[in-house]
Every structure is written in structure tokens, then in C-alpha cells.
Write a protein that holds these residues in place. Sequence first.
Motif, PDB file in Angstrom:
ATOM      1  N   MET A  33      10.246  -8.906  -4.579  1.00 28.84           N
ATOM      2  CA  MET A  33       9.316  -8.609  -3.418  1.00 28.84           C
ATOM      3  C   MET A  33       9.761  -6.516  -3.316  1.00 28.84           C
ATOM      4  SD  MET A  33       8.000 -10.440  -0.163  1.00 28.84           S
ATOM      5  CE  MET A  33       9.795 -11.065  -0.269  1.00 28.84           C
ATOM      6  N   ASP A  34       8.804  -5.461  -3.508  1.00 30.86           N
ATOM      7  CA  ASP A  34       9.608  -4.513  -3.366  1.00 30.86           C
ATOM      8  C   ASP A  34       9.216  -3.919  -2.076  1.00 30.86           C
ATOM      9  OD1 ASP A  34      11.480  -5.332  -6.167  1.00 30.86           O
ATOM     10  OD2 ASP A  34       9.214  -4.969  -7.292  1.00 30.86           O
ATOM     11  N   ALA A  35      10.342  -2.201  -2.262  1.00 31.99           N
ATOM     12  CA  ALA A  35       9.256  -1.607  -1.560  1.00 31.99           C
ATOM     13  C   ALA A  35       8.624  -0.778  -1.847  1.00 31.99           C
ATOM     14  CB  ALA A  35      11.151  -0.701  -0.386  1.00 31.99           C
ATOM     15  N   VAL A  36       7.750   0.470  -1.624  1.00 32.98           N
ATOM     16  CA  VAL A  36       6.916   1.371  -1.958  1.00 32.98           C
ATOM     17  C   VAL A  36       7.563   2.086  -1.021  1.00 32.98           C
ATOM     18  CG1 VAL A  36       5.373   2.418  -2.667  1.00 32.98           C
ATOM     19  CG2 VAL A  36       5.627   0.131  -3.456  1.00 32.98           C
ATOM     20  N   GLY A  37       8.098   3.902  -1.478  1.00 32.99           N
ATOM     21  CA  GLY A  37       8.105   5.243  -1.110  1.00 32.99           C
ATOM     22  C   GLY A  37       7.006   6.513  -0.856  1.00 32.99           C
ATOM     23  N   VAL A  38       6.099   6.394  -0.056  1.00 33.81           N
ATOM     24  CA  VAL A  38       5.391   7.494   0.251  1.00 33.81           C
ATOM     25  C   VAL A  38       5.942   8.847   0.477  1.00 33.81           C
ATOM     26  CG1 VAL A  38       2.898   7.756   0.381  1.00 33.81           C
ATOM     27  CG2 VAL A  38       3.602   5.521   0.322  1.00 33.81           C
ATOM     28  N   VAL A  39       5.105   9.878   0.409  1.00 32.37           N
ATOM     29  CA  VAL A  39       5.623  11.084   0.605  1.00 32.37           C
ATOM     30  C   VAL A  39       3.709  12.364   0.488  1.00 32.37           C
ATOM     31  CG1 VAL A  39       6.767  13.508  -0.229  1.00 32.37           C
ATOM     32  CG2 VAL A  39       7.730  11.391  -0.688  1.00 32.37           C
ATOM     33  N   ASP A  97      -1.364  -4.763  -5.033  1.00 28.60           N
ATOM     34  CA  ASP A  97      -0.193  -5.360  -5.374  1.00 28.60           C
ATOM     35  C   ASP A  97       0.177  -5.624  -4.208  1.00 28.60           C
ATOM     36  OD1 ASP A  97      -0.002  -4.754  -8.086  1.00 28.60           O
ATOM     37  OD2 ASP A  97       0.376  -2.257  -7.669  1.00 28.60           O
ATOM     38  N   ILE A  98      -0.411  -5.160  -3.411  1.00 29.56           N
ATOM     39  CA  ILE A  98       0.678  -5.493  -1.474  1.00 29.56           C
ATOM     40  C   ILE A  98      -0.246  -7.499  -1.443  1.00 29.56           C
ATOM     41  CG2 ILE A  98       0.236  -5.658   0.634  1.00 29.56           C
ATOM     42  CD1 ILE A  98       0.449  -2.666   0.178  1.00 29.56           C
ATOM     43  N   GLU A  99      -1.418  -7.856  -1.496  1.00 26.19           N
ATOM     44  CA  GLU A  99      -2.262  -8.886  -1.697  1.00 26.19           C
ATOM     45  C   GLU A  99      -1.344  -9.255  -2.805  1.00 26.19           C
ATOM     46  OE1 GLU A  99      -6.700  -7.776  -2.302  1.00 26.19           O
ATOM     47  OE2 GLU A  99      -7.127  -8.364  -0.563  1.00 26.19           O
ATOM     48  N   SER A 100      -1.240  -9.260  -3.418  1.00 22.56           N
ATOM     49  CA  SER A 100      -0.046 -10.423  -4.581  1.00 22.56           C
ATOM     50  C   SER A 100       1.399 -10.234  -4.257  1.00 22.56           C
ATOM     51  CB  SER A 100      -0.352  -9.778  -6.066  1.00 22.56           C
ATOM     52  OG  SER A 100       0.541  -8.551  -6.167  1.00 22.56           O
ATOM     53  N   ASP A 119       6.056  -5.156  -0.442  1.00 26.34           N
ATOM     54  CA  ASP A 119       5.948  -6.576   0.679  1.00 26.34           C
ATOM     55  C   ASP A 119       6.358  -5.232   1.986  1.00 26.34           C
ATOM     56  OD1 ASP A 119       8.863  -5.439  -0.040  1.00 26.34           O
ATOM     57  OD2 ASP A 119       9.626  -6.746   1.445  1.00 26.34           O
ATOM     58  N   VAL A 120       7.434  -3.848   1.801  1.00 29.30           N
ATOM     59  CA  VAL A 120       7.400  -2.357   2.548  1.00 29.30           C
ATOM     60  C   VAL A 120       6.754  -1.515   1.906  1.00 29.30           C
ATOM     61  CG1 VAL A 120       9.036  -1.528   3.910  1.00 29.30           C
ATOM     62  CG2 VAL A 120       9.164  -3.833   3.851  1.00 29.30           C
ATOM     63  N   VAL A 121       6.193  -0.820   2.680  1.00 28.28           N
ATOM     64  CA  VAL A 121       5.629   1.049   2.443  1.00 28.28           C
ATOM     65  C   VAL A 121       6.068   1.980   3.589  1.00 28.28           C
ATOM     66  CG1 VAL A 121       3.723   2.061   2.224  1.00 28.28           C
ATOM     67  CG2 VAL A 121       3.850   0.145   1.880  1.00 28.28           C
ATOM     68  N   ALA A 122       7.237   2.754   2.702  1.00 33.11           N
ATOM     69  CA  ALA A 122       8.204   3.295   3.645  1.00 33.11           C
ATOM     70  C   ALA A 122       6.796   5.009   3.354  1.00 33.11           C
ATOM     71  CB  ALA A 122       9.649   3.824   2.800  1.00 33.11           C
ATOM     72  N   VAL A 123       6.219   6.122   4.567  1.00 34.63           N
ATOM     73  CA  VAL A 123       5.939   6.502   4.381  1.00 34.63           C
ATOM     74  C   VAL A 123       6.918   7.968   5.383  1.00 34.63           C
ATOM     75  CG1 VAL A 123       3.733   7.643   5.487  1.00 34.63           C
ATOM     76  CG2 VAL A 123       3.529   5.411   4.686  1.00 34.63           C
ATOM     77  N   HIS A 124       6.653   9.015   4.334  1.00 32.04           N
ATOM     78  CA  HIS A 124       7.049  10.773   4.634  1.00 32.04           C
ATOM     79  C   HIS A 124       6.823  11.320   4.279  1.00 32.04           C
ATOM     80  CE1 HIS A 124      10.831  12.572   5.890  1.00 32.04           C
ATOM     81  NE2 HIS A 124      11.249  12.845   3.783  1.00 32.04           N
ATOM     82  N   ASP A 125       6.627  12.291   5.299  1.00 31.83           N
ATOM     83  CA  ASP A 125       6.571  13.508   5.025  1.00 31.83           C
ATOM     84  C   ASP A 125       6.668  14.432   4.383  1.00 31.83           C
ATOM     85  OD1 ASP A 125       4.094  13.221   7.396  1.00 31.83           O
ATOM     86  OD2 ASP A 125       5.494  14.184   8.976  1.00 31.83           O
ATOM     87  N   ALA A 142       8.450   3.094   8.205  1.00 33.89           N
ATOM     88  CA  ALA A 142       8.040   1.977   7.258  1.00 33.89           C
ATOM     89  C   ALA A 142       7.667   0.771   7.847  1.00 33.89           C
ATOM     90  CB  ALA A 142       9.467   1.617   6.821  1.00 33.89           C
ATOM     91  N   PHE A 143       6.481  -0.496   7.005  1.00 37.26           N
ATOM     92  CA  PHE A 143       5.943  -1.671   7.475  1.00 37.26           C
ATOM     93  C   PHE A 143       6.046  -2.240   5.974  1.00 37.26           C
ATOM     94  CE2 PHE A 143       4.612   2.552   9.590  1.00 37.26           C
ATOM     95  CZ  PHE A 143       4.753   2.559  10.822  1.00 37.26           C
ATOM     96  N   ARG A 144       5.865  -3.393   7.185  1.00 36.51           N
ATOM     97  CA  ARG A 144       5.310  -4.604   5.763  1.00 36.51           C
ATOM     98  C   ARG A 144       3.880  -4.032   5.260  1.00 36.51           C
ATOM     99  NH1 ARG A 144       7.194  -9.791  10.383  1.00 36.51           N
ATOM    100  NH2 ARG A 144       9.550  -9.460  10.251  1.00 36.51           N
ATOM    101  N   ALA A 145       4.166  -4.535   4.816  1.00 35.54           N
ATOM    102  CA  ALA A 145       2.815  -4.007   3.502  1.00 35.54           C
ATOM    103  C   ALA A 145       1.496  -5.047   3.873  1.00 35.54           C
ATOM    104  CB  ALA A 145       3.350  -3.980   1.984  1.00 35.54           C
ATOM    105  N   ARG A 146       1.790  -6.543   4.151  1.00 37.48           N
ATOM    106  CA  ARG A 146       0.217  -6.512   3.926  1.00 37.48           C
ATOM    107  C   ARG A 146      -0.403  -6.257   5.620  1.00 37.48           C
ATOM    108  NH1 ARG A 146       0.791 -12.738   2.041  1.00 37.48           N
ATOM    109  NH2 ARG A 146       1.094 -11.811  -0.647  1.00 37.48           N
ATOM    110  N   ASP A 147       0.648  -6.227   6.811  1.00 38.24           N
ATOM    111  CA  ASP A 147       0.355  -5.320   7.888  1.00 38.24           C
ATOM    112  C   ASP A 147      -0.324  -4.760   7.867  1.00 38.24           C
ATOM    113  OD1 ASP A 147       1.581  -7.898   9.632  1.00 38.24           O
ATOM    114  OD2 ASP A 147       2.903  -6.921   9.369  1.00 38.24           O
TER     115      ASP A 147
END
Length: 238
Positions: free
Chosen positions: A1-7, A97-100, A104-110, A168-173
Motif C-alpha cells: 500500500m502506498d501514500a499519495v501526496g496531493v498539492v 486505486d483506493i478501492e483496490s 492507503d493514505v492521501v495527504a493533501v497540501h496547499d 492526511a487521511f485513510r484513503a477509503r474513508d
Amino acid sequence: MDAVGVVLAAGLGTRVGADGNKAYLPLAGRSMLAWSLDTLIGLPGIARVILVYRQGESSLARDTLVNEIDSSAIEFVEGGETRHASETNVVRYLADDIESGAVDVVAVHDAARPLAGPDMFVEAITLARRFGGALPALPIRDLARAGDTGLEPLPQGRELVRVQTPQAFRARDLLHAYRCAERDGFEGTDTSSCIERYTGIEVRTFPGRAENLKVTYPRDVAVAHHLLISAEGAAGPR
């Protein structure tokens, strides 16, 4: 499982005095959004980095970054008319990819917070994996409220905080929350407000940092430029 960083870089710059999107303002030799993206690209544990760009600015985003960082590692998603709409777009983009279970985690940043260090992303992701969600916060001191007899100090035990990113949050939630919000027509003020409305996960706070400022007004540009120059000098050449 991998984390994704979003800007997130799909806003404007009216208060900062920019003619267009403030995310492209130059700071210490590169555009503001490039600083956070570059931090994420070099961070172990972040498998994918996504830039959410403003509608109509796809070419601007790609052309800017190709000259400043390794843009081949970046995925691009078009934003919406509001912050919540932009977050909805990126959650939809990641849905399969989240459903599969691949994410597992998505981090959202400004993008307007170019000074968040790699340790802030690591802490947010680590806490999100353990508890469900995490965000940095700074206490707000010396507050009072207007009462019948004038200003009154806030009661003890009701400390207010100023929330920052990365969050950051668990992706499925996250996926569940934004699907529910779309169903109900709910618009959150930030990612955590949507999560807290539609899930029961625990959102932990960890210490934010004063230098992790959000570039909002003209003076913030000069402060951020100075801090970035100082940080680069202390770290040495890249």
C-alpha cells in the motif's frame, strides 16, 4: 500500500496582489508550487505526487514545472471552481486505486504553503495510518469574546487552534466522505471538515509550525522568500 501526496494549486491570488494564480509567483528561484511538489517527490513513502491545477492552466502548470523540477514524476488533475470541488476531482481520479487497496493514505497540501518540511508530511501520513486522519495545528493565544460588560477571556479548556496543511487521511474513508458529500451537496471548508462530517475516524492533531505560513497577503511573499533562501543556504546546494 502506498501514500499519495496531493498539492492543491487551483485558486487565485486576489489578496496577495497577483494578476492570476498565486501558486506561480516566483519564490527563491522557482514558482511557489514547485517547492512543495519537490519536497514530495523526494520523500520516501510517497509513491505518487499529484498537482491539482486550475481550470484552463494545464499548459501553464506543465511548462512551469518542466523547467524547475522533475515533472515527469507528477500526475496532473484539473481542479474545480472551489477547494472542495478540486478535492472531489482528485478523489475521483484515485477512486479505482483506493478501492483496490493500492493507495492507503492521501495527504493533501496547499501550494500556498511552500515551507512545509518533509517531516510534516511523514508525521501526517504516519498518524493517518494509525488513527485515520491527521493535521498540523497551532494554538491561538490571548483570545477574548465580547460579553455584556465588555471583553471577556475565553473559558479555560476551550483552546482554539489554527489548522494548517498537510492533512492526511485513510484513503477509503476519504473516498467514502467525498462520495457522501457529492450525494448531499455538501461543501467542506477543508479536507478534515468533510471527513469529520461523514466518517467516525479519529483525526489527530500534531504541532504545526509558524514558518509553515500560508502566502495570502503581499508581505507573506517577502517573508516566504526570505525563509526559503535561509533554508536553502542552511541545507546547502541541491
